[in-house]
Design an enzyme around this catalytic site. Sequence first.
Site: not given
Ligand SMILES: *Cc1c(COP(=O)(O)O)cnc(C)c1O
Length: 422
Positions: A280, A350-351
């Site tokens: 996570p 500036c976007e």
């Molecule tokens: C980005 C990523 C995560 C985390 O994803 P969340 O949506 O932030 O929980 C976990 N594993 C891999 C391989 C990722 O690329």
Amino acid sequence: MSLDWNGYLARQNGRLQLESVPLAEVAHAHGTPCYVYSRAALEDAYQGYVSALAGRDTLICYAVKANSNLAILNLFARLGAGFDIVSGGELARVLAAGGDAGKIVFSGVGKTRAEMRAALAAGIYCFNVESASELESLNEVAGSLGLRAPIALRVNPDVDPKTHPYIATGLKSSKFGVAIDEALSLYHRAQAMPHLDIRGVACHIGSQLLDPAPIAEAATKIIDLADALSREGIALAHLDLGGGKGVNYRADEATPNTVDYLAPLLAALSGRRERLLFEPGRSLVGAAGLLLTRIEILKHGSEKNFAVVDAAMNDLARPALYDAWHEIVAVAAPADDVKTATYDVVGPICESGDFLGQGRELAVAEGDLLAVLSAGAYGMAMSSNYNTRPRAAEVMVSGSQMHLIRRRETLDQLFALESVLS
Ligand SMILES: *Cc1c(COP(=O)(O)O)cnc(C)c1O
């Protein structure tokens, strides 16, 4: 506050505070723009996983890319977390923050040989391998060091996570992982390589997932693969289900809690003996942080009103990049003579894509502070120096204490690495 901030963000006499620290005091002490995180909210989010997974052999690997500040990594390390990294830089950060190399998984489609060497030397828990070519080079690199590389194959279970296309990663058309129907033959190839050690299987289907069904569906496909491998004499020690759980970005959005979100997945996995890994990112840090910014100018146009603030897309790219919504609230209660109006909250860059929120009802005056909520994940981590803007300071509050966990960059630092022709 209708947004679920676990009670850590509240108004006291009209003034917004995070834990017991008034946000106006943070701005006074450290200036704006400034990211502010709640330690209690970070710890609670982690404990949410711990309790949801109680009684199972698990490893919760925080996905460092969501927010890689050393103080945040250190906090999770102290709670016993492992880490999911995607670069040699993130490996160095985790080690610098006191993380345990033995709890690191290394994901990513383009690991370099130098990164593989560094991770092998550190003794990480597992490489999540994403291609046949990576198996070959990892085998070679491990051999050259006289080591065996622990591996899982990241498979692509081809389920639709029903999220933004830029953060859906588990479809057949995705650049990530290997197709699940090619996995069996790749495991056999890996088994024949002398410097690889098969540990498990991994998947990660996407980010900001609010529906628990897709990840449970991915789990059933992973189980089928593990059983097929086992019939052919390849036993897996762990199943890694990735990250992806979403957080509340809108006050009117209901996000499942971690127990409810994981329940269908854990039901699908009941009775399995393998260790369970999760990665996570967003769900551990997203709701625990906000971006504090000050209104420089109110501009009342014929079609639109603009609140021009001192934070911009370089500080928080999500609205410009994903059309993402963040709640934006005034830090102080409005003075009696201030009328509510509808504003686009924009930065000075500036976007035209440089906005933090559009069409927001706010009762504010120039000089007022705003808080952009649920900005703890992919906020500071995706920030840049575009327009030669020093990156924001970062502060962590804990009870009534505030800690500066990253100083604001100085202009000197921004061009210190540059040189003119002699
Ligand atoms: C980005 C990523 C995560 C985390 O994803 P969340 O949506 O932030 O929980 C976990 N594993 C891999 C391989 C990722 O690329």
